[in-house]
Design a protein around this motif. Structure first.
Motif, PDB file in Angstrom:
ATOM      1  N   ILE B  85       0.835  -1.205   0.000  1.00 52.95           N
ATOM      2  CA  ILE B  85       0.000   0.000   0.000  1.00 52.95           C
ATOM      3  C   ILE B  85       0.871   1.255   0.000  1.00 52.95           C
ATOM      4  CG2 ILE B  85      -1.512   1.354   1.517  1.00 52.95           C
ATOM      5  CD1 ILE B  85      -3.030  -1.254   2.065  1.00 52.95           C
ATOM      6  N   LEU B  86       1.956   1.168   0.763  1.00 52.77           N
ATOM      7  CA  LEU B  86       2.913   2.282   0.802  1.00 52.77           C
ATOM      8  C   LEU B  86       3.519   2.526  -0.589  1.00 52.77           C
ATOM      9  CD1 LEU B  86       3.448   3.577   3.547  1.00 52.77           C
ATOM     10  CD2 LEU B  86       5.654   2.406   3.590  1.00 52.77           C
ATOM     11  N   ILE B  87       3.889   1.433  -1.255  1.00 47.27           N
ATOM     12  CA  ILE B  87       4.469   1.546  -2.606  1.00 47.27           C
ATOM     13  C   ILE B  87       3.474   2.223  -3.546  1.00 47.27           C
ATOM     14  CG2 ILE B  87       5.173   0.233  -4.651  1.00 47.27           C
ATOM     15  CD1 ILE B  87       6.282  -1.892  -2.810  1.00 47.27           C
ATOM     16  N   GLU B  88       2.217   1.776  -3.464  1.00 50.43           N
ATOM     17  CA  GLU B  88       1.201   2.323  -4.369  1.00 50.43           C
ATOM     18  C   GLU B  88       1.003   3.806  -4.100  1.00 50.43           C
ATOM     19  OE1 GLU B  88      -2.436   3.466  -6.184  1.00 50.43           O
ATOM     20  OE2 GLU B  88      -2.106   3.477  -4.024  1.00 50.43           O
ATOM     21  N   ARG B  89       0.885   4.151  -2.801  1.00 49.59           N
ATOM     22  CA  ARG B  89       0.627   5.538  -2.423  1.00 49.59           C
ATOM     23  C   ARG B  89       1.770   6.464  -2.807  1.00 49.59           C
ATOM     24  NH1 ARG B  89      -4.124   8.017  -0.484  1.00 49.59           N
ATOM     25  NH2 ARG B  89      -5.454   6.279  -1.023  1.00 49.59           N
ATOM     26  N   LEU B  90       3.015   5.999  -2.562  1.00 51.02           N
ATOM     27  CA  LEU B  90       4.155   6.893  -2.737  1.00 51.02           C
ATOM     28  C   LEU B  90       4.690   6.916  -4.167  1.00 51.02           C
ATOM     29  CD1 LEU B  90       6.159   6.113   0.529  1.00 51.02           C
ATOM     30  CD2 LEU B  90       4.693   8.077   0.036  1.00 51.02           C
ATOM     31  N   LEU B  91       4.633   5.767  -4.859  1.00 53.19           N
ATOM     32  CA  LEU B  91       5.331   5.698  -6.146  1.00 53.19           C
ATOM     33  C   LEU B  91       4.402   5.479  -7.334  1.00 53.19           C
ATOM     34  CD1 LEU B  91       8.264   3.401  -4.973  1.00 53.19           C
ATOM     35  CD2 LEU B  91       8.305   5.871  -5.233  1.00 53.19           C
ATOM     36  N   LEU B  92       3.631   4.397  -7.292  1.00 56.89           N
ATOM     37  CA  LEU B  92       2.858   4.018  -8.478  1.00 56.89           C
ATOM     38  C   LEU B  92       1.816   5.068  -8.840  1.00 56.89           C
ATOM     39  CD1 LEU B  92       2.331   0.202  -7.853  1.00 56.89           C
ATOM     40  CD2 LEU B  92       4.030   1.339  -9.257  1.00 56.89           C
ATOM     41  N   ARG B  93       1.273   5.724  -7.798  1.00 60.12           N
ATOM     42  CA  ARG B  93       0.239   6.735  -7.996  1.00 60.12           C
ATOM     43  C   ARG B  93       0.575   7.738  -9.091  1.00 60.12           C
ATOM     44  NH1 ARG B  93      -4.241   7.464  -4.124  1.00 60.12           N
ATOM     45  NH2 ARG B  93      -4.454   5.593  -5.324  1.00 60.12           N
ATOM     46  N   HIS B  94       1.869   8.057  -9.242  1.00 57.02           N
ATOM     47  CA  HIS B  94       2.263   9.095 -10.193  1.00 57.02           C
ATOM     48  C   HIS B  94       2.267   8.613 -11.633  1.00 57.02           C
ATOM     49  CE1 HIS B  94       3.454  11.428  -6.731  1.00 57.02           C
ATOM     50  NE2 HIS B  94       4.125  10.382  -6.304  1.00 57.02           N
ATOM     51  N   LEU B  95       2.034   7.312 -11.830  1.00 59.76           N
ATOM     52  CA  LEU B  95       2.244   6.773 -13.174  1.00 59.76           C
ATOM     53  C   LEU B  95       0.960   6.452 -13.912  1.00 59.76           C
ATOM     54  CD1 LEU B  95       5.154   4.305 -12.421  1.00 59.76           C
ATOM     55  CD2 LEU B  95       5.262   6.658 -13.164  1.00 59.76           C
ATOM     56  N   TYR B  96      -0.198   6.588 -13.256  1.00 63.51           N
ATOM     57  CA  TYR B  96      -1.427   6.191 -13.918  1.00 63.51           C
ATOM     58  C   TYR B  96      -1.663   7.036 -15.156  1.00 63.51           C
ATOM     59  CZ  TYR B  96      -2.050   3.739  -9.563  1.00 63.51           C
ATOM     60  OH  TYR B  96      -1.850   2.926  -8.492  1.00 63.51           O
ATOM     61  N   GLY B  97      -2.050   6.400 -16.220  1.00 62.53           N
ATOM     62  CA  GLY B  97      -2.324   7.120 -17.455  1.00 62.53           C
ATOM     63  C   GLY B  97      -1.104   7.305 -18.336  1.00 62.53           C
ATOM     64  N   LEU B  98       0.094   7.039 -17.791  1.00 61.97           N
ATOM     65  CA  LEU B  98       1.297   7.128 -18.616  1.00 61.97           C
ATOM     66  C   LEU B  98       1.490   5.812 -19.362  1.00 61.97           C
ATOM     67  CD1 LEU B  98       3.859   8.787 -16.194  1.00 61.97           C
ATOM     68  CD2 LEU B  98       2.697   9.837 -18.127  1.00 61.97           C
ATOM     69  N   ASP B  99       2.463   5.813 -20.276  1.00 64.70           N
ATOM     70  CA  ASP B  99       2.817   4.608 -21.014  1.00 64.70           C
ATOM     71  C   ASP B  99       3.140   3.454 -20.040  1.00 64.70           C
ATOM     72  OD1 ASP B  99       4.352   4.255 -24.077  1.00 64.70           O
ATOM     73  OD2 ASP B  99       4.499   2.708 -22.560  1.00 64.70           O
TER      74      ASP B  99
END
Lengths: 311, 295
Positions: B85-99
């Motif tokens: 959950i920490l990984i998703e909140r801190l890192l992955l969140r910024h990548l949605y919609g990108l390649d």
């Protein structure tokens, strides 16, 4: 659109040639040769990733094929180094055409996955093939005599030989990118449907770009084998495929000099941290993450944006 | 001795069992990967490293806190899931919609960091983890000797997979998840908190990987590479089963465990490549996967 070489590119090129000529006075030539081999590999990879817009996740298959075929032809067939390297390159190029033929039917993630699967199959082929010595790899590959006359055993002679290959490969890629072919390729990357409707056969362009990229990657692999005298499984492994992706992204995909900058940084980082065990892995991972979150254009890509250059 | 196509039957059954056990791990891992890809569009290459983290968590819980296997089976997925959950909140969140490439590269980097960190602390040699007392021993089924623990792994994995399937297909929460996979903005417009749903889904997928890691700890030695070796095969299975398809992942997980094992019996040279061969064939001829559908 100006297709000529720009002033900033001439400056960067002059700087690069000066570095190649002068750096062996202060740095270990074998280290510089390693950098040049990986830089050529990264530039070749960038042709597909940056200019054709295709993420290949299996370029180690071509690098490794170049390394193995180059090693085998030099050791078993006693070919001179330039012929052995060409054999490696040609085999890699043919393999690239075959892989490309399958992979270009799909786009985006599917393309990446097909190249990954084919590269894994190549890895297991080299693991089991009788001529590769499995886990040991092909060792004690002779550097040989260039053109049959010039012994490459002294490091500095080998250094000029590798520099010539690197600059030749780099010039070739520069020409490809700045040719009408390269422009069509960029057009396909930006909008494939439009390029197709203008009458360009997008798949043929992509296939040729993929084949050329595989050829040059294999040349880089075969050259590296001659420098170190060894071809191993790590050359065809997934780690090598992700390493070249790291170099291209860090330097800047779709830029001329980016992959070279990326290769310099990644290889230097590896050799600096080599004595610190798994810190190399951690450092590489952090660079990957930082690349994606902080500077998606890569170092040279950000410079180009800031200074309005096209390095 | 009985034989099948010239193969002694005990060897055949032995490989079949091995295939089912590998399949149990493949199924649990590919299930998580598939759900995560379906909702987040992220190719979660860190999944293998989180599987390995699950196994290490079990080892640490025993070594430092004296908590046994059953405690680990309950706690490790929670701990590693929270980390996810920490990984998703801190890192992955910024990548949605990108390649997709960026998700792939980021999770690959994360996997390197995690594996490197464990290697630093515990070295690359394996650590032993004991089979729980209740599951020691084996039973003779007549045609094969089945160690209790291995049977339990297959059983637990099946139960976990079925529960996950039921959660997604039969509950209200699952219906929301499926709807968000189809059309996230629309679901958001109905007043459902999609970002929280996404975070929880990622956490749950990661918890599945950790659960598989705990189960794997007594069978394989607990070592930092254990995830990296597995993830590429699991990835191939997800592609073959169809990205985002629940049943597809489970079926092809078990199926390919068995196929891989049987190839080992009949044509050992191809056992590592057969799965990639299938992957290429599926991508070329049926890109939505054997069980998937794609718009």
């Amino acid at each position: 659109m100006n297709l000529g070489i720009s002033r900033s590119q001439i400056l960067a090129l002059a700087l690069m040639v000066a570095c190649i000529a002068l750096l062996p006075l202060v740095l270990y030539p074998v280290f510089l040769m390693k950098v040049m081999c990986y830089a050529l590999f990264a530039c070749a990879f960038n042709l597909v990733l940056g200019y054709a817009g295709l993420l290949s996740f299996g370029h180690a298959a071509f690098f490794g094929t170049g390394a193995y075929v180059g090693a085998w032809t030099a050791k078993a067939l006693m070919l001179t180094p330039e012929l052995a390297i060409l054999c490696g390159g040609a085999t890699g190029g043919l393999l690239g055409m075959a892989f490309g033929f399958l992979a270009i039917r799909r786009q985006g993630l599917d393309f990446a996955m097909i190249t990954l699967a084919l590269a894994q199959m190549t890895y297991f082929f080299y693991l089991q093939a009788p001529f590769t010595n499995g886990e040991d790899g092909i060792q004690k590959v002779p550097r040989g005599d260039a053109l049959g006359v010039l012994s490459l055993e002294p490091d500095m002679t080998m250094y000029w030989f590798v520099s010539a290959i690197f600059l030749g490969g780099f010039g070739f890629i520069y020409r490809i990118v700045h040719s009408p072919f390269g422009n069509v390729l960029k057009g396909i990357r930006e909008n494939e449907a439009r390029a197709s409707s203008l009458g360009y056969r997008a798949n043929s362009y992509k296939l040729i770009a993929f084949g050329l990229s595989a050829f040059l990657a294999a040349i880089a692999g075969a050259t590296k084998t001659h420098v170190f005298g060894i071809a191993t499984l790590s050359d065809v492994s997934l780690e090598t495929s992700s390493l070249v992706l790291l170099m291209a992204l860090l330097g800047g995909k779709g830029t001329i000099f980016g992959p070279i900058v990326g290769a310099i940084l990644v290889v230097s980082m590896e050799s600096k941290l080599a004595t610190m065990g798994s810190w190399v892995m951690i450092a590489q991972g952090i660079v990957f993450i930082a690349c994606v979150l902080l500077f998606r254009r890569g170092i040279v890509g950000e410079i180009n944006r800031g200074l309005r250059t096209s390095l | 001795m009985d034989t099948l196509f010239g193969i002694p039957l005990p060897l055949f059954y032995g490989q079949l069992l091995l295939g089912l056990i590998n399949g149990a791990f493949y199924a649990m891992l590919s299930l998580g990967l598939s759900v995560i890809f379906g909702l987040l569009g992220i190719v979660n290459l860190v999944h293998g490293a989180l599987f390995m983290t699950g196994a290490f968590t079990a080892w640490i819980l025993l070594d430092t806190f004296g908590l046994g296997f059953w405690w680990s089976l309950a706690l490790a997925p929670l701990i590693v899931g929270a980390f996810g959950i920490l990984i998703e909140r801190l890192l992955l969140r910024h990548l949605y919609g990108l390649d997709h490439m960026y998700g792939l590269v980021l999770t690959l980097g994360l996997a390197l960091v995690i594996e490197g960190a464990f290697r630093n602390k515990y070295g690359s040699g394996g650590l032993a983890y004991q089979i729980p007392d209740a599951l020691r021993g084996a039973t003779n089924l007549g045609f094969i000797v089945l160690p209790y623990y291995r049977g339990a792994v297959v059983g637990i994995s099946l139960v976990v997979c079925l529960l996950t399937w039921a959660l997604i297909e039969k509950t209200r929460l699952g219906a929301r998840l499926r709807a968000a996979t189809e059309n996230a903005p629309m679901v958001q417009a109905f007043g459902i908190n999609v970002p929280v749903l996404v975070t929880l889904t990622y956490g749950a997928g990661v918890a599945l990987a950790a659960c598989a890691g705990v189960l794997a700890a007594p069978i394989y030695s607990v070592n930092p590479q254990m995830g990296a070796n597995l993830i590429i095969v699991v990835f191939a299975i997800v592609v073959i089963g169809g990205m985002g398809s629940i049943m597809g992942s489970v079926l092809s997980g078990f199926g390919f465990g068995v196929i891989e094992a049987l190839t080992k019996v009949f044509y050992p040279q191809a056992s590592s490549t057969v799965i990639f061969l299938c992957m290429v064939a599926v991508l070329l001829f049926r890109p939505s996967g054997l069980f998937g559908r794609r718009s």
